[in-house]
Design an enzyme around this catalytic site. Sequence first.
Site, PDB file in Angstrom:
ATOM      1  N   HIS A 138     -33.362 -40.234  59.218  1.00  0.00           N
ATOM      2  CA  HIS A 138     -34.180 -39.951  58.037  1.00  0.00           C
ATOM      3  C   HIS A 138     -35.419 -40.842  58.001  1.00  0.00           C
ATOM      4  CE1 HIS A 138     -30.201 -38.551  55.967  1.00  0.00           C
ATOM      5  NE2 HIS A 138     -30.541 -37.806  56.999  1.00  0.00           N
TER       6      HIS A 138
ATOM      7  N   HIS B 159     -32.290 -29.564  55.904  1.00  0.00           N
ATOM      8  CA  HIS B 159     -31.851 -30.901  56.308  1.00  0.00           C
ATOM      9  C   HIS B 159     -31.672 -30.980  57.820  1.00  0.00           C
ATOM     10  CE1 HIS B 159     -30.270 -34.912  55.879  1.00  0.00           C
ATOM     11  NE2 HIS B 159     -29.406 -34.584  56.810  1.00  0.00           N
TER      12      HIS B 159
ATOM     13  N   HIS C 245     -27.398 -33.810  66.199  1.00  0.00           N
ATOM     14  CA  HIS C 245     -28.026 -34.983  66.800  1.00  0.00           C
ATOM     15  C   HIS C 245     -27.837 -35.045  68.313  1.00  0.00           C
ATOM     16  CE1 HIS C 245     -29.107 -36.513  62.932  1.00  0.00           C
ATOM     17  NE2 HIS C 245     -27.862 -36.487  62.515  1.00  0.00           N
TER      18      HIS C 245
ATOM     19  N   ASP D  99     -33.521 -33.663  60.267  1.00  0.00           N
ATOM     20  CA  ASP D  99     -32.862 -34.443  61.317  1.00  0.00           C
ATOM     21  C   ASP D  99     -33.550 -34.229  62.670  1.00  0.00           C
ATOM     22  OD1 ASP D  99     -30.988 -35.561  59.652  1.00  0.00           O
ATOM     23  OD2 ASP D  99     -29.363 -34.203  60.216  1.00  0.00           O
TER      24      ASP D  99
END
Length: 312
Positions: A79, A237, A264, A241
């Site tokens: 973030h 979101h 991720h 990321d």
Amino acid sequence: MFQQTIGSRIDFAGVGVHGGLPVKLALIPAEVNTGVVFHLVDKRGMLHEIKAVSANTALMDLSTVVGDPRGAHVATIEHLMAALYAMGVDNVVVRIDAHETPIMDGCAETYIKAIEAAGIVSQPAKRRYLRVLKPVSVEMNGMRAEYRPHNGTRFEIEIDFANPAIGRQVYEADLTAERFARDLSRARTFGFMADVERLWAAGYALGSSLENSVVLAEDGRVINPDGLRYADEFVRHKTLDAVGDQALAGVRVLGCYRSYRGGHKLNALALQALLADRRAYEIVEMPSRRVDPVRHAPLVAVAAPAYGPQVL
């Protein structure tokens, strides 16, 4: 076209979302060509310098980690990195006294507002860009990601969850500071009640709460009393990321990043694949429109789930 840093020091305090421990973090203006560098001060007072670049990234599913996960490292940096990248901050020292950044309210909005308040300063050195020259893709367990040439910095993110509150969602846009602040910065991390006990037993999500996460029941209900901030907050979101994970290129990326059901680890693998192929990119000092856009074919895959800044 020049490198930038922040106008003054900014201090934050909060808790880590996974460890649940208190953490203090400071953003400090840095000289040209510094990049983003974490200065981790451990319990013995020793300082560990960790550059926020792809080569220092540990492949993890739940968060983005730089450094050695068994030693000096900083976790859940995505973030903060997204805010710095979107706002055009090239050089900054991140001083931190714990192994995890503060989760704030689960998004990047607090970082964005603090950076805006501190201001951004142009520096006397040209900014470097990584321009994507040809497609590079990776696949993993039904997930897919790719970089393609594009005249700008673009993200095309698609998610597909069985949970009825999410389902299939897509977000596609070129990245600008204004668009990030408006469309992405307030999108919170999310999770499922069914996973909570498993995560707690594994030592994760100890700092998670309805104040910093969107929590979903198995029947699709959003448990948070205030509901969602965006109708498609989940894919926004995931895009946030992806922006933070791309920042680990160490330079600005001129290209389109596309992912299907990514996270991720997939983001990190795609960036590593791009950087490993020297024919796939070039480093330039001036963004150019000479690269023709590539017609995008559809991605095909099988569907499968107390803080505050102080500006000094």
